[in-house]
Scaffold this motif. Structure first.
Motif, PDB file in Angstrom:
ATOM      1  N   LEU A 281       0.836  -1.205   0.000  1.00 31.30           N
ATOM      2  CA  LEU A 281       0.000   0.000   0.000  1.00 31.30           C
ATOM      3  C   LEU A 281       0.873   1.258   0.000  1.00 31.30           C
ATOM      4  O   LEU A 281       0.582   2.228  -0.710  1.00 31.30           O
ATOM      5  CB  LEU A 281      -0.933  -0.003   1.212  1.00 31.30           C
ATOM      6  CG  LEU A 281      -2.119  -0.974   1.145  1.00 31.30           C
ATOM      7  CD1 LEU A 281      -2.794  -1.082   2.510  1.00 31.30           C
ATOM      8  CD2 LEU A 281      -3.141  -0.532   0.094  1.00 31.30           C
ATOM      9  N   ALA A 282       1.939   1.229   0.788  1.00 27.21           N
ATOM     10  CA  ALA A 282       2.869   2.369   0.790  1.00 27.21           C
ATOM     11  C   ALA A 282       3.521   2.529  -0.582  1.00 27.21           C
ATOM     12  O   ALA A 282       3.729   3.658  -1.054  1.00 27.21           O
ATOM     13  CB  ALA A 282       3.927   2.176   1.873  1.00 27.21           C
ATOM     14  N   ALA A 283       3.800   1.408  -1.239  1.00 29.28           N
ATOM     15  CA  ALA A 283       4.452   1.452  -2.552  1.00 29.28           C
ATOM     16  C   ALA A 283       3.561   2.067  -3.621  1.00 29.28           C
ATOM     17  O   ALA A 283       4.068   2.627  -4.601  1.00 29.28           O
ATOM     18  CB  ALA A 283       4.881   0.043  -2.975  1.00 29.28           C
ATOM     19  N   VAL A 284       2.240   1.965  -3.441  1.00 30.97           N
ATOM     20  CA  VAL A 284       1.331   2.567  -4.429  1.00 30.97           C
ATOM     21  C   VAL A 284       0.865   3.954  -3.988  1.00 30.97           C
ATOM     22  O   VAL A 284      -0.088   4.498  -4.531  1.00 30.97           O
ATOM     23  CB  VAL A 284       0.122   1.653  -4.737  1.00 30.97           C
ATOM     24  CG1 VAL A 284       0.593   0.343  -5.336  1.00 30.97           C
ATOM     25  CG2 VAL A 284      -0.736   1.393  -3.488  1.00 30.97           C
ATOM     26  N   GLY A 285       1.548   4.528  -2.994  1.00 32.86           N
ATOM     27  CA  GLY A 285       1.332   5.924  -2.651  1.00 32.86           C
ATOM     28  C   GLY A 285       0.462   6.205  -1.443  1.00 32.86           C
ATOM     29  O   GLY A 285       0.179   7.372  -1.144  1.00 32.86           O
ATOM     30  N   GLU A 286       0.038   5.162  -0.721  1.00 28.79           N
ATOM     31  CA  GLU A 286      -0.783   5.388   0.475  1.00 28.79           C
ATOM     32  C   GLU A 286       0.124   5.661   1.683  1.00 28.79           C
ATOM     33  O   GLU A 286       1.266   5.212   1.732  1.00 28.79           O
ATOM     34  CB  GLU A 286      -1.657   4.155   0.753  1.00 28.79           C
ATOM     35  CG  GLU A 286      -2.580   3.768  -0.395  1.00 28.79           C
ATOM     36  CD  GLU A 286      -3.702   4.755  -0.641  1.00 28.79           C
ATOM     37  OE1 GLU A 286      -3.942   5.635   0.227  1.00 28.79           O
ATOM     38  OE2 GLU A 286      -4.347   4.656  -1.700  1.00 28.79           O
ATOM     39  N   ARG A 287      -0.416   6.381   2.660  1.00 30.02           N
ATOM     40  CA  ARG A 287       0.283   6.610   3.926  1.00 30.02           C
ATOM     41  C   ARG A 287      -0.244   5.594   4.933  1.00 30.02           C
ATOM     42  O   ARG A 287      -1.432   5.618   5.271  1.00 30.02           O
ATOM     43  CB  ARG A 287       0.058   8.045   4.424  1.00 30.02           C
ATOM     44  CG  ARG A 287       0.543   9.101   3.450  1.00 30.02           C
ATOM     45  CD  ARG A 287       0.294  10.520   3.962  1.00 30.02           C
ATOM     46  NE  ARG A 287      -1.057  10.710   4.477  1.00 30.02           N
ATOM     47  CZ  ARG A 287      -2.124  10.916   3.725  1.00 30.02           C
ATOM     48  NH1 ARG A 287      -2.019  10.930   2.403  1.00 30.02           N
ATOM     49  NH2 ARG A 287      -3.311  11.103   4.263  1.00 30.02           N
ATOM     50  N   VAL A 288       0.628   4.721   5.406  1.00 34.43           N
ATOM     51  CA  VAL A 288       0.191   3.532   6.137  1.00 34.43           C
ATOM     52  C   VAL A 288       0.820   3.481   7.527  1.00 34.43           C
ATOM     53  O   VAL A 288       2.017   3.741   7.697  1.00 34.43           O
ATOM     54  CB  VAL A 288       0.568   2.247   5.366  1.00 34.43           C
ATOM     55  CG1 VAL A 288       0.027   1.006   6.084  1.00 34.43           C
ATOM     56  CG2 VAL A 288       0.039   2.296   3.931  1.00 34.43           C
ATOM     57  N   LEU A 289      -0.013   3.129   8.515  1.00 32.83           N
ATOM     58  CA  LEU A 289       0.466   2.836   9.865  1.00 32.83           C
ATOM     59  C   LEU A 289       0.186   1.369  10.150  1.00 32.83           C
ATOM     60  O   LEU A 289      -0.964   0.918  10.063  1.00 32.83           O
ATOM     61  CB  LEU A 289      -0.249   3.702  10.902  1.00 32.83           C
ATOM     62  CG  LEU A 289       0.073   3.396  12.372  1.00 32.83           C
ATOM     63  CD1 LEU A 289       1.545   3.649  12.674  1.00 32.83           C
ATOM     64  CD2 LEU A 289      -0.816   4.215  13.313  1.00 32.83           C
ATOM     65  N   LEU A 290       1.220   0.620  10.469  1.00 34.64           N
ATOM     66  CA  LEU A 290       1.087  -0.776  10.881  1.00 34.64           C
ATOM     67  C   LEU A 290       1.141  -0.825  12.402  1.00 34.64           C
ATOM     68  O   LEU A 290       2.081  -0.314  13.009  1.00 34.64           O
ATOM     69  CB  LEU A 290       2.222  -1.612  10.275  1.00 34.64           C
ATOM     70  CG  LEU A 290       2.323  -3.078  10.696  1.00 34.64           C
ATOM     71  CD1 LEU A 290       1.086  -3.863  10.277  1.00 34.64           C
ATOM     72  CD2 LEU A 290       3.584  -3.719  10.113  1.00 34.64           C
ATOM     73  N   ILE A 291       0.113  -1.417  13.015  1.00 29.98           N
ATOM     74  CA  ILE A 291       0.086  -1.575  14.472  1.00 29.98           C
ATOM     75  C   ILE A 291       0.298  -3.036  14.815  1.00 29.98           C
ATOM     76  O   ILE A 291      -0.470  -3.903  14.384  1.00 29.98           O
ATOM     77  CB  ILE A 291      -1.252  -1.081  15.058  1.00 29.98           C
ATOM     78  CG1 ILE A 291      -1.435   0.421  14.792  1.00 29.98           C
ATOM     79  CG2 ILE A 291      -1.310  -1.351  16.559  1.00 29.98           C
ATOM     80  CD1 ILE A 291      -2.746   0.985  15.316  1.00 29.98           C
ATOM     81  N   ASP A 292       1.345  -3.309  15.563  1.00 27.03           N
ATOM     82  CA  ASP A 292       1.659  -4.677  15.988  1.00 27.03           C
ATOM     83  C   ASP A 292       0.944  -4.935  17.314  1.00 27.03           C
ATOM     84  O   ASP A 292       1.322  -4.403  18.348  1.00 27.03           O
ATOM     85  CB  ASP A 292       3.171  -4.824  16.152  1.00 27.03           C
ATOM     86  CG  ASP A 292       3.596  -6.271  16.367  1.00 27.03           C
ATOM     87  OD1 ASP A 292       2.717  -7.122  16.595  1.00 27.03           O
ATOM     88  OD2 ASP A 292       4.811  -6.545  16.311  1.00 27.03           O
ATOM     89  N   SER A 293      -0.100  -5.762  17.253  1.00 21.46           N
ATOM     90  CA  SER A 293      -0.913  -6.039  18.444  1.00 21.46           C
ATOM     91  C   SER A 293      -0.664  -7.445  18.981  1.00 21.46           C
ATOM     92  O   SER A 293      -1.485  -7.967  19.726  1.00 21.46           O
ATOM     93  CB  SER A 293      -2.401  -5.848  18.103  1.00 21.46           C
ATOM     94  OG  SER A 293      -3.194  -5.993  19.251  1.00 21.46           O
ATOM     95  N   ASP A 294       0.447  -8.037  18.619  1.00 21.15           N
ATOM     96  CA  ASP A 294       0.804  -9.373  19.086  1.00 21.15           C
ATOM     97  C   ASP A 294       2.013  -9.266  20.011  1.00 21.15           C
ATOM     98  O   ASP A 294       3.051  -8.725  19.611  1.00 21.15           O
ATOM     99  CB  ASP A 294       1.137 -10.267  17.888  1.00 21.15           C
ATOM    100  CG  ASP A 294       1.322 -11.731  18.265  1.00 21.15           C
ATOM    101  OD1 ASP A 294       1.620 -12.012  19.447  1.00 21.15           O
ATOM    102  OD2 ASP A 294       1.174 -12.586  17.387  1.00 21.15           O
ATOM    103  N   PRO A 295       1.908  -9.729  21.271  1.00 21.56           N
ATOM    104  CA  PRO A 295       3.040  -9.606  22.201  1.00 21.56           C
ATOM    105  C   PRO A 295       4.341 -10.222  21.696  1.00 21.56           C
ATOM    106  O   PRO A 295       5.423  -9.850  22.162  1.00 21.56           O
ATOM    107  CB  PRO A 295       2.540 -10.353  23.449  1.00 21.56           C
ATOM    108  CG  PRO A 295       1.049 -10.259  23.383  1.00 21.56           C
ATOM    109  CD  PRO A 295       0.709 -10.318  21.925  1.00 21.56           C
ATOM    110  N   GLN A 296       4.252 -11.144  20.731  1.00 19.54           N
ATOM    111  CA  GLN A 296       5.478 -11.732  20.168  1.00 19.54           C
ATOM    112  C   GLN A 296       6.272 -10.711  19.360  1.00 19.54           C
ATOM    113  O   GLN A 296       7.479 -10.877  19.160  1.00 19.54           O
ATOM    114  CB  GLN A 296       5.133 -12.928  19.283  1.00 19.54           C
ATOM    115  CG  GLN A 296       4.503 -14.079  20.046  1.00 19.54           C
ATOM    116  CD  GLN A 296       4.143 -15.217  19.130  1.00 19.54           C
ATOM    117  OE1 GLN A 296       4.958 -16.095  18.855  1.00 19.54           O
ATOM    118  NE2 GLN A 296       2.920 -15.213  18.620  1.00 19.54           N
ATOM    119  N   GLY A 297       5.589  -9.682  18.866  1.00 22.08           N
ATOM    120  CA  GLY A 297       6.289  -8.608  18.153  1.00 22.08           C
ATOM    121  C   GLY A 297       6.842  -8.992  16.806  1.00 22.08           C
ATOM    122  O   GLY A 297       7.776  -8.350  16.302  1.00 22.08           O
ATOM    123  N   ASN A 298       6.261 -10.000  16.155  1.00 20.14           N
ATOM    124  CA  ASN A 298       6.820 -10.465  14.878  1.00 20.14           C
ATOM    125  C   ASN A 298       6.668  -9.432  13.764  1.00 20.14           C
ATOM    126  O   ASN A 298       7.542  -9.315  12.904  1.00 20.14           O
ATOM    127  CB  ASN A 298       6.152 -11.779  14.459  1.00 20.14           C
ATOM    128  CG  ASN A 298       6.554 -12.934  15.355  1.00 20.14           C
ATOM    129  OD1 ASN A 298       7.602 -12.897  15.988  1.00 20.14           O
ATOM    130  ND2 ASN A 298       5.726 -13.961  15.426  1.00 20.14           N
TER     131      ASN A 298
END
Length: 262
Positions: free
Chosen positions: A26-43
């Protein structure tokens, strides 16, 4: 801003891989993206190259009200893709919040300032592979659910469980929650079972299933060990191209949704 939760209660379906690489695409096609990691493993955090030393603020701080969401973001090596990372402290959220009021809405409340800020066009939330308070918070905060579905024998069983969860959240916490789409992952064209599962899922869910299919691809599997999305690790491989097609489909669905009168 559109908030999409990437969820499946079944583990090993390519959920985190999809969150990382869809966000990158999505970022590559020009969108501004926030990824939220909601897994305690932090993968998801590790998979975009954000190591433990860079996680001075995490989703734990946001949910517990110790940091505003925007100040907990970290820039990744991918232009246009930011991250709110996770660490093992997240696993204690359920116990620490106990029976506090609005405990299921902590993430939704925290994301409200982002909605009005215009900082991002998409927020992707990578959930743990279980139905716990973190997953409930993600679904309560989301506009829609994107479901990665492995082309394996028990796929439909896991999907039916997830659909029941979505119905429960819609009925009790978030009436606007919808299914953005189902993406078939780990597809192996040499395996007749993959074709059978894909056919069954499409017959059952129709146009909800994306046309783009994510293949089994060794480059997709290798990329996280280098702390890179596969689109950065090997843009030309089959997995990268599949995620770019998926990103275009997601954007087209969102445009079509906005074009329909309320």
């Amino acid at each position: 801003m559109r908030v999409l939760v990437v969820a499946n209660q079944k583990g090993g379906v390519g959920k985190t891989t999809t969150a990382i690489n869809l966000g990158t695409a999505l970022a590559a096609v020009g969108e501004r993206v926030l990824l939220i990691d909601s897994d305690p493993q932090g993968n998801a955090s590790t998979g975009v190259g954000v190591g433990r030393a860079q996680r001075s603020s995490t989703l734990y701080d946001v949910i517990m009200g110790e940091k505003p969401a925007l100040s907990a973001t970290v820039k990744t090596a991918v232009p246009g893709l930011d991250l709110i990372p996770a660490d093992p402290d997240l696993s204690g959220v359920e116990l620490e919040l106990g029976h506090e009021a609005r405990r299921s809405f902590r993430l939704r409340d925290a994301l409200e300032p982002l909605r009005s800020s215009g900082a991002y066009s998409y927020v992707l939330i990578d959930c743990p592979p279980s139905l716990n308070l973190l997953t409930v918070n993600a679904m309560a905060a989301a506009d829609a659910v994107l479901v990665p579905l492995q082309c394996e024998f028990f796929a439909l069983e896991g999907l039916s469980q997830l659909m029941r969860t979505v119905d429960l959240v819609r009925g009790n916490l978030n009436p606007r929650l919808e299914i953005q789409g189902v993406v078939l992952t780990m597809y192996d064209k040499r395996n007749s079972l993959s074709e059978q599962v894909a056919g069954d899922v499409r017959a059952h869910f129709g146009d909800t299933v994306y046309q783009s299919v994510i293949p089994r691809n060794v480059r997709v599997s290798e990329a996280p060990s280098f702390g890179q999305p596969v689109l950065v690790y090997d843009l030309k491989c089959a997995g990268s191209q599949a995620y770019l097609r998926l990103a275009r489909e997601v954007v087209l669905r969102e445009r079509a949704r906005r074009a329909v009168p309320a």
